[in-house]
Design an enzyme around this catalytic site. Structure first.
Site, PDB file in Angstrom:
ATOM      1  N   GLY A   1       0.813  -1.208   0.000  1.00  0.00           N
ATOM      2  CA  GLY A   1       0.000   0.000   0.000  1.00  0.00           C
ATOM      3  C   GLY A   1       0.844   1.254   0.000  1.00  0.00           C
TER       4      GLY A   1
ATOM      5  N   ALA B   1      11.876   1.685  -0.742  1.00  0.00           N
ATOM      6  CA  ALA B   1      11.719   2.604  -1.881  1.00  0.00           C
ATOM      7  C   ALA B   1      13.073   3.084  -2.390  1.00  0.00           C
ATOM      8  CB  ALA B   1      10.821   3.778  -1.501  1.00  0.00           C
TER       9      ALA B   1
ATOM     10  N   VAL C   1      10.406   7.471   4.057  1.00  0.00           N
ATOM     11  CA  VAL C   1       9.174   8.250   4.201  1.00  0.00           C
ATOM     12  C   VAL C   1       8.156   7.532   5.103  1.00  0.00           C
ATOM     13  CG1 VAL C   1       7.073   8.692   2.831  1.00  0.00           C
ATOM     14  CG2 VAL C   1       9.252   9.690   2.135  1.00  0.00           C
TER      15      VAL C   1
ATOM     16  N   GLU D   1       7.993   5.547   7.760  1.00  0.00           N
ATOM     17  CA  GLU D   1       7.933   5.403   9.212  1.00  0.00           C
ATOM     18  C   GLU D   1       8.031   6.725   9.959  1.00  0.00           C
ATOM     19  OE1 GLU D   1       8.834   1.411  10.555  1.00  0.00           O
ATOM     20  OE2 GLU D   1      10.727   1.684   9.528  1.00  0.00           O
TER      21      GLU D   1
HETATM   22  N1  MCN Z   1       8.318   7.646  -1.072  1.00  0.00           N
HETATM   23  C1  MCN Z   1       8.549   8.772  -1.846  1.00  0.00           C
HETATM   24  N2  MCN Z   1       9.761   9.400  -1.784  1.00  0.00           N
HETATM   25  C2  MCN Z   1      10.754   8.931  -0.999  1.00  0.00           C
HETATM   26  C3  MCN Z   1      10.552   7.760  -0.238  1.00  0.00           C
HETATM   27  C4  MCN Z   1       9.317   7.127  -0.300  1.00  0.00           C
HETATM   28  O1  MCN Z   1       7.653   9.208  -2.571  1.00  0.00           O
HETATM   29  N3  MCN Z   1      11.918   9.558  -0.937  1.00  0.00           N
HETATM   30  C5  MCN Z   1       6.977   7.021  -1.043  1.00  0.00           C
HETATM   31  C6  MCN Z   1       6.778   5.931  -2.087  1.00  0.00           C
HETATM   32  O2  MCN Z   1       5.435   5.898  -2.483  1.00  0.00           O
HETATM   33  C7  MCN Z   1       7.147   4.656  -1.304  1.00  0.00           C
HETATM   34  C8  MCN Z   1       6.618   4.987   0.076  1.00  0.00           C
HETATM   35  O3  MCN Z   1       6.788   6.408   0.222  1.00  0.00           O
HETATM   36  O4  MCN Z   1       6.520   3.534  -1.841  1.00  0.00           O
HETATM   37  C9  MCN Z   1       7.328   4.273   1.244  1.00  0.00           C
HETATM   38  O5  MCN Z   1       8.702   4.269   1.051  1.00  0.00           O
HETATM   39  P1  MCN Z   1       9.761   3.902   2.206  1.00  0.00           P
HETATM   40  O6  MCN Z   1       9.773   4.953   3.233  1.00  0.00           O
HETATM   41  O7  MCN Z   1      11.019   3.516   1.553  1.00  0.00           O
HETATM   42  O8  MCN Z   1       9.140   2.605   2.930  1.00  0.00           O
HETATM   43  P2  MCN Z   1       9.098   1.099   2.380  1.00  0.00           P
HETATM   44  O9  MCN Z   1       8.800   1.072   0.953  1.00  0.00           O
HETATM   45  O10 MCN Z   1      10.255   0.336   2.920  1.00  0.00           O
HETATM   46  O11 MCN Z   1       7.756   0.605   3.097  1.00  0.00           O
HETATM   47  C10 MCN Z   1       7.753   0.202   4.438  1.00  0.00           C
HETATM   48  C11 MCN Z   1       7.243   1.280   5.363  1.00  0.00           C
HETATM   49  C12 MCN Z   1       7.146   0.727   6.711  1.00  0.00           C
HETATM   50  S1  MCN Z   1       8.573   0.175   7.391  1.00  0.00           S
HETATM   51  C13 MCN Z   1       5.926   0.578   7.347  1.00  0.00           C
HETATM   52  S2  MCN Z   1       5.875  -0.043   8.926  1.00  0.00           S
HETATM   53  C14 MCN Z   1       4.726   0.975   6.668  1.00  0.00           C
HETATM   54  C15 MCN Z   1       4.952   1.977   5.622  1.00  0.00           C
HETATM   55  O12 MCN Z   1       5.984   1.748   4.864  1.00  0.00           O
HETATM   56  N4  MCN Z   1       3.663   0.163   6.562  1.00  0.00           N
HETATM   57  C16 MCN Z   1       2.653   0.501   5.692  1.00  0.00           C
HETATM   58  N5  MCN Z   1       3.860   2.453   4.986  1.00  0.00           N
HETATM   59  C17 MCN Z   1       2.752   1.690   4.894  1.00  0.00           C
HETATM   60  N6  MCN Z   1       1.738   2.045   4.057  1.00  0.00           N
HETATM   61  C18 MCN Z   1       0.672   1.233   3.937  1.00  0.00           C
HETATM   62  N7  MCN Z   1      -0.326   1.613   3.090  1.00  0.00           N
HETATM   63  N8  MCN Z   1       0.562   0.065   4.623  1.00  0.00           N
HETATM   64  C19 MCN Z   1       1.517  -0.313   5.495  1.00  0.00           C
HETATM   65  O13 MCN Z   1       1.413  -1.460   6.140  1.00  0.00           O
HETATM   66 MO1  MOS Z   2       8.119  -1.129   9.376  1.00  0.00          MO
HETATM   67  S1  MOS Z   2       7.596  -1.398  11.328  1.00  0.00           S
HETATM   68  O1  MOS Z   2       9.852  -1.363   9.696  1.00  0.00           O
HETATM   69  O2  MOS Z   2       7.706  -2.687   8.712  1.00  0.00           O
END
Ligand code: MCN
Ligand code: MOS
Length: 763
Positions: free
Chosen positions: A472, A515, A728, A730
């Protein structure tokens, strides 16, 4: 005549990195077209249901299965007496005990709700009924219900989590201003809308598992190790996930039970974890308590921080919810000591829940900074600026980027902070007390090995392929944008395939690291594919560009062209045809060679062992935020409403502002729930989670959420990731609860130091 507007870079429709594209999976999820794990149409399914303990400690003496076996449709009953033939798998970091048997249905009882038996029947209804007929006899032992249980042993200090410099105690003793208080957070749960579960199917010694997963490769490793299979024999399929928030990154005991049942029966098995079972089949955020002492000069300059905290953990394994995770990073201070300890209680092992560690840590520290601001009579924003850390106080390294000052400034400006009156209880709206609060947050940049495959196909469309997942947060969409930008095609022409451990390896969608990692891999692979296409177009004997004399070509709008006016321009499909190519394929890792991890790629993306922390390089890299909150507290009823919020973020370059804003708001909304509503209630008699359902475990709903303005103040940080983004997902939740608690103090003059802030604490 139709006028076709040229696409502008960065607008919603253009689809390049930085544009506000809506999520590709959004429509599929809303219309029901997205298939979740438990909806997989697998032939010949049998249904498993777990039997849980009703006591929190002791031993299973006997499991009487006669009635369950005799019930209609029963195929199999598993109890602690069945040796399932499994071996303990590696932990997150890849450490594995040698040849140790693993019993997912153990006779040793560690918490109330632990699965001790399972029943498999032809239908779910039969299995639910048969599970009720299993009769378990216990030898009950006295249980440690929680932190405050008089039976709870000494907190075990974790040396590795102790941080210290200077002489914190001495400096505290001589500081002109000293404050000290204890802060607490309760057990909190993920309650993702899609509950957990799996469908498991064996074909010989090949195991396919449809299970929601934040980490297909890591979970495939665990299953493979349990069964002593080659890694490649296990396939985790997880294309759509209804939220995980940290709870779907590992394989759990129920997965071992379901796969073992499927193997024994020679038939695919579905196990759906019920909503109440989601409170015990894996752990939420551990309860924490922490004491923070701040020593400062009369004008609010910190001289010392002494911080001690602890979190609950299980009796059988440790998960530290690190209360001192944010403390050493936020403020400049010469004398510092912080430690974290664990208290073993009879609970399921707690786990990662959005911003583990940083979240409760910021609740303590950012509440304490507000208390200090009031002790010295300085505006809460001003005291943060006065103690601004210009470099990482712990590692001594320079920040890669830290635009927290800008976040405080821009956030405060948009909120109207300058109109705030300092004194508590000084702002009103009729019968409502009005309070304005501020708090900051942070989350580290983690870098990890991840690969993606790019295919340019004969019809000019693009495929992006990776085992990374989208629960998501937007992975599908940002990867389409990345490939579209590099290969000069509209994002609709990019087909992104994710969520399958048989696809190229990627790190966990956790720690806000996916990401940055996977956009980098896609960007590199797409650039390599583009270069290969251009190389072929320039050099191949059959290429229409052979005679143009060009020594370079551009790829844009679906065409390959000589970069001069009137130069030859050929569509990608025509060029592919001329070249006689079905596809061009490239695969790349996001990390530079030599940093991609030990023991070959596989180890790098199936364990956390090779993940690079925020200070692995020459800089200290983190995301930052500042939250500004308005609350209205009803004096008579003690009810608190968040009425307005502005939050400013430094997360580096933003790949898709629409999605990042949604991520930030999602984190903030969870933070509002944490501040005002969420609390796992433990029955003091038997250690059971009483409110184990969505009716009683309260999370924020639309009616609880005010308009939330989010602002990005980040600039690209090329140390953090290939494209310059920082995490982004967390950081948004970090600092929300203290900002609300601080606003409640400003409104009422009452400092609430234990979450959630419920009305009885304000009356
Ligand atoms: N993004 C962006 N620009 C950046 C970084 C990220 O636009 N510089 C946007 C992108 O759309 C990317 C999203 O933010 O897909 C999340 O990126 P990132 O911070 O890298 O996180 P991850 O992809 O590793 O996702 C995991 C993170 C975590 S650890 C938790 S907990 C969490 C979260 O994402 N759980 C979620 N967001 C969530 N969102 C949804 N809908 N559902 C969860 O369970
Ligand atoms: Mo996020 S709690 O690191 O999946």
């Amino acid at each position: 005549m139709t006028i076709v507007e040229p696409r502008k870079r960065g607008d919603a429709s253009d689809g390049t990195i930085g544009s506000r594209l809506s999520r590709f999976d959004g429509r599929l999820k809303i219309t029901g077209a997205a298939t979740y794990a438990l909806e997989q149409p697998v032939e010949g399914l049998a249904y498993a249901v777990l039997v849980q303990t009703r006591v929190a400690a002791g031993r299973v003496m006997k499991v009487d299965t006669a009635k369950a076996r005799a019930a209609a449709g029963t195929l199999l009953v598993l109890t602690p007496d069945d040796d399932l033939g499994l071996k303990v798998a590696s932990d997150w970091y890849g450490n594995r005990p040698e040849d140790q048997p693993y019993h997912p249905l153990s006779p040793a009882i560690s918490f109330n709700g632990q699965a001790v038996a399972a029943v498999v029947c032809e239908t779910l209804e039969q299995a639910t009924e048969a599970a009720r007929l299993v009769d378990v006899t216990y030898e009950e032992a006295s249980a440690i219900i929680g932190f405050d249980d008089s039976e709870a042993g000494e907190a075990r200090s974790l040396d590795a989590l102790t941080v210290s410099w200077g002489d914190a105690e001495a400096a505290l003793a001589t500081s002109p201003v000293r404050i000290e208080a204890e802060y607490r957070t309760p057990r909190e749960y993920h309650v993702a809308i899609e509950p957990h579960g799996l469908v498991a199917k064996w074909q010989g010694d090949q195991l396919t598992i449809w299970e929601p997963s934040q980490w297909t490769h890591g979970m495939a490793r665990t299953y493979a190790e349990w069964y002593g299979l080659p890694y490649e024999n296990v396939r985790i399929v997880s294309p759509f996930i209804g939220g995980g928030f940290g709870s779907k990154a590992t394989a759990y005991a129920y997965g071992a039970v379901a796969t073992a049942a499927a193997r024994k029966l020679g038939r695919p098995v579905k196990l759906a974890v019920t909503r109440p079972q989601t409170f015990t089949a894996y752990g939420g955020r551990a309860a924490t308590r922490q004491t923070i002492a701040l020593g400062a000069s009369a004008d609010g300059v910190l001289q010392s921080i002494v911080h001690g905290g602890s979190s609950e953990t299980a009796t059988y394994a440790d998960f530290p919810e690190q209360t001192n995770a944010a403390t050493p990073l936020m403020y400049a201070v010469d004398n510092f000591r912080a430690k974290h300890s664990l208290v073993s209680v009879n609970t399921v092992m707690p786990g990662a829940l959005r911003a583990p560690g940083k979240n409760p840590s910021a609740f303590g520290l950012e509440s304490a900074m507000d208390e200090l601001a009031y002790a010295v009579g300085i505006d809460p924003v001003e005291i943060r600026l006065r103690n601004y850390a210009e470099r990482d106080p712990q590692s001594g390294k320079p920040w890669s980027t830290r635009r927290l000052r800008e976040a405080l400034f821009e956030g405060g400006k948009a909120f109207g902070w300058s109109r705030r009156s300092f004194a508590p209880r000084s702002m009103r709206d009729g019968r409502q007390l009005v309070g304005w609060g501020v708090a900051c947050g942070t989350f580290p940049v983690l870098r990890a090995s991840s690969e993606a495959l790019i295919r340019i196909l004969a019809d000019g469309s693009i495929e992006v392929v990776s085992g990374a997942i989208d629960m998501g947060q937007g992975t599908y969409t940002i990867l389409a944008q990345t490939a579209a930008e590099v290969l000069g095609v509209p994002p609709e022409r990019v087909d992104v395939r994710l969520g399958d451990s048989s696809l190229p390896g990627a790190t966990v969608a956790g720690g806000s690291m996916l990401a940055g990692a996977i956009t980098g891999a896609v960007h590199k692979a797409a650039s390599a594919a583009r270069d290969e296409l251009i190389g072929l177009a320039l050099a191949d004997a059959a290429s229409p560009f052979r005679d143009t004399g060009a020594n370079t070509l551009v790829v844009a709008n679906g065409f390959v062209s000589v970069p001069r006016d009137g130069g030859l321009s050929v569509s990608i499909p025509e060029l592919m045809k001329a070249l006689g190519r079905e596809s061009i394929e490239t695969q790349r890792n996001t990390l530079p060679e030599g940093e991609q991890g030990p023991d070959g790629h596989k180890k790098a993306w199936t364990t956390m062992g090779s993940i690079q922390g925020p200070t692995a390089g020459e800089f200290s890299m983190h995301s930052w935020c500042a939250h500004f909150v308005e609350v209205k507290v009803d004096e008579d009823f003690g009810t608190t409403r968040v009425t307005r919020m502005v939050s400013a973020f430094d997360c580096g370059r933003i790949y898709n502002p629409k999605l990042a804003e949604s991520q930030w708001r999602g984190g903030i909304i969870m933070g509002i729930g944490q501040a005002l509503l969420e609390e796992g209630l433990v029955d003091q008699r038997n250690g059971r989670i009483v409110n184990n359902n969505l009716g009683d475990y309260l999370v924020a709903t639309n009616a609880d959420i005010p308009p939330i303005q989010v602002i990005s103040v980040g600039i690209p940080d090329l140390n953090a990731s290939v494209l310059g983004g920082k995490g982004v997902g967390e950081v948004g939740i970090v600092g929300v609860a203290p900002a609300i608690a601080n606003a409640v103090f400003h409104a009422t003059g009452k400092r609430v130091r234990d979450l959630p802030i419920t009305l009885e604490k304000l009356l």
